[in-house]
Write an enzyme that holds these catalytic residues in place. Sequence first.
Site, mmCIF file in Angstrom:
data_model
loop_
_atom_site.group_PDB
_atom_site.id
_atom_site.type_symbol
_atom_site.label_atom_id
_atom_site.label_comp_id
_atom_site.label_asym_id
_atom_site.label_seq_id
_atom_site.Cartn_x
_atom_site.Cartn_y
_atom_site.Cartn_z
ATOM 1 N N GLU A 1 8.283 23.334 108.037
ATOM 2 C CA GLU A 1 9.542 24.005 108.371
ATOM 3 C C GLU A 1 10.744 23.476 107.589
ATOM 4 O O GLU A 1 11.678 22.890 108.188
ATOM 5 C CB GLU A 1 9.815 23.909 109.877
ATOM 6 C CG GLU A 1 8.726 24.520 110.738
ATOM 7 C CD GLU A 1 9.120 24.621 112.215
ATOM 8 O OE1 GLU A 1 10.183 24.126 112.595
ATOM 9 O OE2 GLU A 1 8.349 25.221 112.985
ATOM 10 N N GLU B 1 1.613 26.648 114.105
ATOM 11 C CA GLU B 1 2.207 26.281 115.399
ATOM 12 C C GLU B 1 2.529 27.544 116.168
ATOM 13 O O GLU B 1 3.095 28.496 115.608
ATOM 14 C CB GLU B 1 3.542 25.515 115.240
ATOM 15 C CG GLU B 1 3.407 24.084 114.836
ATOM 16 C CD GLU B 1 4.761 23.391 114.726
ATOM 17 O OE1 GLU B 1 5.710 23.764 115.466
ATOM 18 O OE2 GLU B 1 4.869 22.476 113.890
#
Length: 461
Positions: free
Chosen positions: A179, A373
């Site tokens: 991320e 995720e």
Amino acid sequence: MTATVTSTSAQPAPAGITFPDGFVWGAATASYQIEGAAREDGRGPSIWDTFSRTPGKVFAGHTGDIACDHYHRYADDVALMADLGLASYRFSIAWPRVRPDGTGPVNPKGLDFYDRLTDELLGKGIDPVVTLYHWDLPQTLEDRGGWTNRETAEAFADYAAVVFGRLGDRVGTWTTLNEPWCSAYLGYGSGIHAPGRQDPASALIAAHHLNLAHGLAARTLRSAGARSISITLNPCEVSPLDPANPDDVAAARLIDGVANRIFFDPLLKGEYATDVLEHIARVTDPSFIRDGDTAIIHQPLDVLGINYYTPSYVEAVPGHGGALDYPGSDGIAFRKLPAPVTDMGWPIEPAALTRLLTRIHRDYPGTALMITENGAAYPEGVHDLPRIEYIDGHLRACHDALAAGVDLRGYFAWSLMDNFEWAEGYAKRFGMVHVDYTTQQRVLKDSAKWYREVIRRNGLE
Ligand code: FCB
């Protein structure tokens, strides 16, 4: 035929679904969130050690000093994973354990830990998926400018080579960054994450240097013999609040540029889009993007990791200050549609995950995807039906994407166990396994038992 079914009180149960053979079932964690042992065996301080000690930054002053004590309990934790039937485990390596000051001497004891963990996983038949950077930058590098300093990207590639040198014979999948949107925009834009800076220009510079770090590391890993290289993004699934309003449509396009295409395009196409370059130039001098950088960033990717939790809706509101974690978003307001929310206050909309995956498939054809995720925070307790419903809904959304032709290879639940949820400290619990932070006892929640059955069946009932 005599009876006519008239009862409408019960909803029909959703049909059972099966995932493709070889679909990877996993769970994910990250170093600072679970390891603890913050000062042990030569680990240096990271920006999260500093940030969590800065008053007011993390809920109740919580730190990752002890976390889930996974550093000492990893063998039991791997046994838990085996009990759940995980095919794969996604974990991250703490850069400050391996190179305490970011660039200098390697700390063999830090590498020893990941060596032991890798062997433990392989011994239980679990495939290790390594993320090299999940936000715990060595503090010494931040002292030299962190991700706003181009040299951090070079240091990252050197560090990647060191880790590969130790684990490359056993680890197949190498994820460079987790991320980068969060590292850049929460770290340097809104400052709600470490290092806590608030400067739109720095946020955009950091984003580019993170892209560059990925490219340099991917190139290094590939030439060292890495079999599979990936990066994990958390794309913003953004829609105009009113799709009939051209200003809202333009607002969504701008957010898509600054949040998504700023990463997707150089990674997958080798260029920044014109509108994104114009946006950067409106915020700051874009000369930090040097000739040749996008060619470096554009390395072959074997799989692209996608983290998804919740969608976004935006409205054009002239005069609105915008959001600090979307640099240059003045005049745009983020809105929430009425929907059930998780304990993070994040609206739940599984169909948005299908939209996101099909969009990536359409705009970046030929990209293999992995959900690295997905999951939800709910208040403490082991009877977590809402979490089961959340994951069930999102797995169905993944299945819909598969049916639409998306090359989706697997699903990693976030998270294996309750852990340090960044600025929220231990107040938010994402685990399928409950952790008692006083005793460090682990107890399977209902969702863990349910997930075990999903894995066994390779699908949903
Ligand atoms: C993601 C992070 C992960 C976790 C989840 C809830 O943004 O990658 O570490 O905190 O959110």
